[in-house]
Design a protein around this motif. Structure first.
Motif, PDB file in Angstrom:
ATOM      1  N   VAL A 285       0.836  -1.202   0.000  1.00 57.01           N
ATOM      2  CA  VAL A 285       0.000   0.000   0.000  1.00 57.01           C
ATOM      3  C   VAL A 285       0.867   1.247   0.000  1.00 57.01           C
ATOM      4  O   VAL A 285       0.593   2.220  -0.710  1.00 57.01           O
ATOM      5  CB  VAL A 285      -0.946  -0.019   1.220  1.00 57.01           C
ATOM      6  CG1 VAL A 285      -1.675   1.317   1.356  1.00 57.01           C
ATOM      7  CG2 VAL A 285      -1.951  -1.153   1.099  1.00 57.01           C
ATOM      8  N   ALA A 286       1.936   1.235   0.810  1.00 56.23           N
ATOM      9  CA  ALA A 286       2.831   2.394   0.886  1.00 56.23           C
ATOM     10  C   ALA A 286       3.436   2.713  -0.471  1.00 56.23           C
ATOM     11  O   ALA A 286       3.483   3.878  -0.896  1.00 56.23           O
ATOM     12  CB  ALA A 286       3.929   2.137   1.916  1.00 56.23           C
ATOM     13  N   MET A 287       3.928   1.681  -1.184  1.00 52.47           N
ATOM     14  CA  MET A 287       4.552   1.918  -2.482  1.00 52.47           C
ATOM     15  C   MET A 287       3.544   2.411  -3.501  1.00 52.47           C
ATOM     16  O   MET A 287       3.832   3.320  -4.300  1.00 52.47           O
ATOM     17  CB  MET A 287       5.238   0.652  -2.982  1.00 52.47           C
ATOM     18  CG  MET A 287       6.036   0.865  -4.258  1.00 52.47           C
ATOM     19  SD  MET A 287       6.953  -0.582  -4.820  1.00 52.47           S
ATOM     20  CE  MET A 287       8.180  -0.740  -3.517  1.00 52.47           C
ATOM     21  N   GLU A 288       2.366   1.846  -3.496  1.00 54.83           N
ATOM     22  CA  GLU A 288       1.338   2.266  -4.446  1.00 54.83           C
ATOM     23  C   GLU A 288       0.894   3.703  -4.170  1.00 54.83           C
ATOM     24  O   GLU A 288       0.639   4.477  -5.102  1.00 54.83           O
ATOM     25  CB  GLU A 288       0.158   1.304  -4.372  1.00 54.83           C
ATOM     26  CG  GLU A 288       0.506  -0.077  -4.909  1.00 54.83           C
ATOM     27  CD  GLU A 288      -0.435  -1.181  -4.432  1.00 54.83           C
ATOM     28  OE1 GLU A 288      -0.359  -2.296  -4.974  1.00 54.83           O
ATOM     29  OE2 GLU A 288      -1.241  -0.921  -3.509  1.00 54.83           O
ATOM     30  N   ALA A 289       0.817   4.076  -2.880  1.00 61.03           N
ATOM     31  CA  ALA A 289       0.451   5.453  -2.533  1.00 61.03           C
ATOM     32  C   ALA A 289       1.537   6.431  -2.983  1.00 61.03           C
ATOM     33  O   ALA A 289       1.242   7.506  -3.527  1.00 61.03           O
ATOM     34  CB  ALA A 289       0.220   5.561  -1.024  1.00 61.03           C
ATOM     35  N   ALA A 290       2.810   6.057  -2.762  1.00 64.02           N
ATOM     36  CA  ALA A 290       3.914   6.915  -3.196  1.00 64.02           C
ATOM     37  C   ALA A 290       3.932   7.057  -4.707  1.00 64.02           C
ATOM     38  O   ALA A 290       4.239   8.141  -5.243  1.00 64.02           O
ATOM     39  CB  ALA A 290       5.239   6.337  -2.694  1.00 64.02           C
ATOM     40  N   PHE A 291       3.593   5.969  -5.415  1.00 62.84           N
ATOM     41  CA  PHE A 291       3.517   6.044  -6.877  1.00 62.84           C
ATOM     42  C   PHE A 291       2.420   7.010  -7.303  1.00 62.84           C
ATOM     43  O   PHE A 291       2.612   7.836  -8.215  1.00 62.84           O
ATOM     44  CB  PHE A 291       3.260   4.661  -7.462  1.00 62.84           C
ATOM     45  CG  PHE A 291       2.990   4.664  -8.942  1.00 62.84           C
ATOM     46  CD1 PHE A 291       3.982   4.971  -9.851  1.00 62.84           C
ATOM     47  CD2 PHE A 291       1.715   4.381  -9.427  1.00 62.84           C
ATOM     48  CE1 PHE A 291       3.737   4.983 -11.217  1.00 62.84           C
ATOM     49  CE2 PHE A 291       1.450   4.397 -10.792  1.00 62.84           C
ATOM     50  CZ  PHE A 291       2.465   4.705 -11.682  1.00 62.84           C
ATOM     51  N   GLY A 292       1.272   6.945  -6.645  1.00 68.22           N
ATOM     52  CA  GLY A 292       0.183   7.862  -6.973  1.00 68.22           C
ATOM     53  C   GLY A 292       0.581   9.310  -6.783  1.00 68.22           C
ATOM     54  O   GLY A 292       0.255  10.181  -7.602  1.00 68.22           O
ATOM     55  N   ALA A 293       1.322   9.581  -5.711  1.00 72.09           N
ATOM     56  CA  ALA A 293       1.794  10.947  -5.469  1.00 72.09           C
ATOM     57  C   ALA A 293       2.765  11.389  -6.553  1.00 72.09           C
ATOM     58  O   ALA A 293       2.744  12.549  -6.998  1.00 72.09           O
ATOM     59  CB  ALA A 293       2.454  11.030  -4.101  1.00 72.09           C
ATOM     60  N   SER A 294       3.622  10.469  -6.994  1.00 61.80           N
ATOM     61  CA  SER A 294       4.570  10.784  -8.066  1.00 61.80           C
ATOM     62  C   SER A 294       3.843  11.121  -9.358  1.00 61.80           C
ATOM     63  O   SER A 294       4.175  12.100 -10.036  1.00 61.80           O
ATOM     64  CB  SER A 294       5.517   9.591  -8.284  1.00 61.80           C
ATOM     65  OG  SER A 294       6.223   9.712  -9.498  1.00 61.80           O
TER      66      SER A 294
END
Length: 576
Positions: A54-63
């Motif tokens: 979830v953390a990685m997917e959220a960071a990707f969304g922010a990017s």
């Protein structure tokens, strides 16, 4: 301005200075402090996610939205996030994205020794590897430049020694980075047709990164007095090499650990008589050198097990390390134990007393496997207790249903236990899951989680109700017990094991180390009543010992939980 910082704090400072706006992580030693430190900067939004994926997917969304982002985890957490990792390699980024991973060579707080450098090669993503706090800050800022220049997420690999050691860093000012979001279906929608077109982009990017690695300042050659030996190294191994050999031999220090340069390595090898690779865990650099056709030594001298050290490097190279420190005598083993007053202790005592098979999970409650409790049979990874219980129960065809349970913490349950419980309900597994709810993420240092009602900054937020959640996924039998009450524990566990359907028991009592927990007065032993039967020792509480044949309570540790008092049939343990 110069400051003394932990490696993890330096990464956080690098995120701040580079204009990172979004951070999402799951706590895991030795990576936790990165996110705790960055949360102190008001310009950065930071959160604890339920798990690393979830953390990685959220960071990707922010990017994609145009904000520089970061997600942090320990090495085994990267396994959880591997699914998005490999595909984000294909999509690339918009604003820069960094994935922080901290390896734990020596397994100070981990269930395996894993070399995360293999993920960089497998996912075809660049990886930077700092060797001290100063590099941790500078490499973090550089990682965003690489990320945006080459359209790729970038891995920063820390390790326990670099994460948790201090050195001087030079701090600077923050820059603000904001990119516009543009809809780009061929780039970001990874269905097969688009993914096929993105794969050649990834391969071309890797070739461009190899060229970049040839001249990158983070890959540097340090001259030496003798050309008899040349050493290639990185990360904390570089520090050991310099402490042992100083400037005796030339050193190629790799900061961009993937992809590695080719010409630079070959030229360095040609300039020395003998090439030696010094690195922790696997022969990652060594394999690359051999693939280039170079003769080198590495893992035959330096093991792929445990951490290296100054002494280990010196010994392997046949050199006496004069400044190295060795203890003159063997220190007695001191295995970890649950704290005095730990709410898990009464539960595990009950499970052991009933001779149950216990599938355990990752958390401080894993210590239920330690003598004298020795109540846990398996521990694999986050959430495996619940899924494993289902497979164990089904394969036994009911023969062990009334003698087998899973034990999982509240944070771990939210991380990856919930899907296993869904599987149990969906496939009608007749088994009992015990959620040990100590109201915090205990093992990594008291971080909040979705069941505590507070976010990373300590602000009130939505609180997941475990009882309601378990019922919502199809579990009809949900019970709550107090692990300090041994009679209640025993009664409820027996009742749920006897039921002919899946059930959940929530063992709820806050961690004894939480600042807001009010303790009772410590207990004291009545020496006239104590006969030295050692019944109170069966729970393995560090506050209890036997001195001169009588039980003794250390009042500085005892929290008055009363579990030992319930075990004493003679009434020798009483509140002071």
């Amino acid at each position: 301005m110069k400051q003394l910082m932990l490696g993890n704090e330096a990464v956080a400072r690098g995120l701040y200075e580079a204009g990172c706006s979004f951070v999402s992580s799951y706590p895991g030693t030795p990576s936790t402090e990165i996110t705790e430190a960055i949360a102190k900067y008001p310009e950065v939004y930071a959160e604890w996610a339920p798990n690393e994926k979830v953390a990685m997917e959220a960071a990707f969304g922010a990017s994609v939205a145009g904000r520089r982002s970061f997600c942090g985890m320990k090495h085994v957490g990267l396994n959880v996030a591997a699914d998005p990792l490999f595909t984000i390699s294909y999509t690339g980024v918009n604003a820069g994205m960094i994935i922080g991973v901290a390896d734990d060579a020596g397994m100070h707080s981990s269930q395996n020794e894993q070399d995360s450098r293999h993920y960089a090669r497998a996912a075809k993503i660049p990886m930077l590897e700092p060797s001290d706090s100063a590099e941790a800050l500078e490499f973090t800022k550089l990682a965003y430049e690489i990320s945006e220049k080459f359209d790729t997420p970038v891995l920063i690999k820390m390790c326990t020694r670099v994460s948790h050691s201090q050195s001087v860093v030079a701090t600077g000012d923050r820059v603000e980075v904001l990119k516009e979001y543009e809809k780009d279906i061929p780039k970001y929608v990874m269905m097969p047709g688009n993914a096929k077109r993105r794969h050649p982009v990834v391969e071309a990017r890797t070739r461009a990164l190899v060229e970049y690695a040839e001249t990158a300042s983070v890959n540097r050659i340090e001259s030496g007095e003798s050309r008899q030996i040349g050493i290639i190294t990185s990360s904390t191994s570089y520090q050991y090499v310099k402490e042992v050999f100083g400037n005796t031999y030339p050193v190629l220090k790799l900061g961009l650990i993937w992809p590695m340069p080719e010409k630079k390595i070959c030229d360095f090898a040609a300039s020395v008589d003998k090439l030696i690779v010094i690195e922790e865990l696997d022969g990652f650099i060594e394999s690359h050198c051999k693939n280039l056709g170079l003769a080198c030594e590495g893992k035959e001298k330096f093991p792929c097990i445990d951490e290296l050290s100054q002494n280990a490097v010196a010994d392997a190279m046949g050199k006496t390390h004069e400044s190295g420190i060795k203890l003159g005598e063997v220190i007695p083993a001191r295995p970890p134990v649950m704290c005095a007053g730990c709410p898990h202790r009464g539960l595990f005592y009950t499970l052991k007393k009933n001779k149950l098979t216990v599938l355990g999970d990752i958390g401080c409650y894993t210590l239920g496997a330690v003598a004298p409790l020795a109540a846990v049979d398996t521990v694999i990874c986050m959430g495996a207790s619940v899924s494993g219980l289902h497979g164990f129960s089904k394969s036994q065809q009911g023969a062990m249903d009334n003698r087998t349970v899973a034990v999982i913490g509240d944070s771990t349950f939210m991380h990856s236990g919930i899907t296993g419980l869904v599987n149990m309900a969906y496939n009608e597994s007749n088994a009992t899951v015990i959620i040990v709810d100590n109201s915090i993420t205990g093992m990594t240092g008291h971080q909040q989680n979705p069941t505590t009602g507070f976010n990373l900054k300590g602000d009130p937020c939505a609180k997941i109700d475990l009882e309601t959640l378990c019922r919502a996924v199809g579990i009809r039998r949900v019970r709550v017990i107090d692990p300090y009450d041994l009679a209640q524990c025993d009664e409820v566990i027996k009742e749920e094991l006897a039921a002919n359907e899946p059930s959940v028991i929530i063992s709820r009592r806050p961690c004894a180390l939480l600042k807001y927990v009010k303790h009772k007065k410590p207990l004291k032993v009545d020496a006239d009543k104590c006969v030295g039967c050692k019944a109170c020792m069966k729970i393995g509480c560090p506050a209890i010992s036997i001195i001169d044949g009588k039980a003794k309570v250390d009042e500085t540790q005892c929290v008055g939980c009363g579990v030992c008092e319930q075990l004493c049939k003679l009434g020798a343990l009483k509140e002071v």
